[in-house]
Design a protein around this motif. Structure first.
Motif, PDB file in Angstrom:
ATOM      1  N   PRO A 181       0.827  -1.201   0.000  1.00 23.78           N
ATOM      2  CA  PRO A 181       0.000   0.000   0.000  1.00 23.78           C
ATOM      3  C   PRO A 181       0.863   1.254   0.000  1.00 23.78           C
ATOM      4  O   PRO A 181       1.988   1.262   0.489  1.00 23.78           O
ATOM      5  CB  PRO A 181      -0.793  -0.109   1.295  1.00 23.78           C
ATOM      6  CG  PRO A 181       0.085  -0.911   2.194  1.00 23.78           C
ATOM      7  CD  PRO A 181       0.836  -1.862   1.297  1.00 23.78           C
ATOM      8  N   ARG A 201       0.387   5.858  -0.202  1.00 25.27           N
ATOM      9  CA  ARG A 201      -0.516   7.003  -0.142  1.00 25.27           C
ATOM     10  C   ARG A 201       0.128   8.152  -0.909  1.00 25.27           C
ATOM     11  O   ARG A 201       1.319   8.394  -0.795  1.00 25.27           O
ATOM     12  CB  ARG A 201      -0.730   7.412   1.300  1.00 25.27           C
ATOM     13  CG  ARG A 201      -1.717   8.539   1.447  1.00 25.27           C
ATOM     14  CD  ARG A 201      -1.903   8.969   2.872  1.00 25.27           C
ATOM     15  NE  ARG A 201      -1.628   7.877   3.798  1.00 25.27           N
ATOM     16  CZ  ARG A 201      -1.569   8.017   5.087  1.00 25.27           C
ATOM     17  NH1 ARG A 201      -1.753   9.185   5.626  1.00 25.27           N
ATOM     18  NH2 ARG A 201      -1.316   7.001   5.878  1.00 25.27           N
ATOM     19  N   ARG A 252       0.044  12.182  -1.488  1.00 20.67           N
ATOM     20  CA  ARG A 252      -0.420  13.461  -0.961  1.00 20.67           C
ATOM     21  C   ARG A 252      -0.091  14.529  -1.989  1.00 20.67           C
ATOM     22  O   ARG A 252       1.075  14.709  -2.353  1.00 20.67           O
ATOM     23  CB  ARG A 252       0.270  13.780   0.356  1.00 20.67           C
ATOM     24  CG  ARG A 252      -0.236  15.065   0.986  1.00 20.67           C
ATOM     25  CD  ARG A 252       0.403  15.299   2.303  1.00 20.67           C
ATOM     26  NE  ARG A 252       1.839  15.425   2.119  1.00 20.67           N
ATOM     27  CZ  ARG A 252       2.661  15.872   3.036  1.00 20.67           C
ATOM     28  NH1 ARG A 252       2.209  16.183   4.227  1.00 20.67           N
ATOM     29  NH2 ARG A 252       3.939  15.981   2.808  1.00 20.67           N
TER      30      ARG A 252
END
Length: 81
Positions: free
Chosen positions: A9, A11, A13
């Motif tokens: 995983p 992320r 931003r």
């Protein structure tokens, strides 16, 4: 590395700066996108001209001939889904 851990995983931003939020409209219509990013948490600034990647059996190879994180600059390119 997605070849080693396909379900890793991550992320993203987005820092908007001068880009408005609607600049991402339509991105959901694609299965993959190229992501240009800065690898700012790599640690030391030491650069090796040759490295021994485990995926190549530890054979010495040039830093630009493999996917090592030890590079002369922190800019990276990844294909993401």
């Amino acid at each position: 590395q997605s070849g080693i851990v396909p379900a890793a995983p991550a992320r993203l931003r987005v820092l908007w700066g001068t880009n408005p939020s609607h600049s991402l409209e339509g991105l959901g219509g694609f299965s993959h996108a190229w992501l240009l990013w800065v690898f700012d948490r790599n640690g030391g600034a030491a650069v090796k001209a040759k490295v021994r990647p485990p995926r190549l059996g530890g054979a010495p190879t040039g830093v630009f001939g493999c996917r090592t994180p030890h590079r002369p600059n922190p800019v990276r390119l990844s294909l993401v889904s």
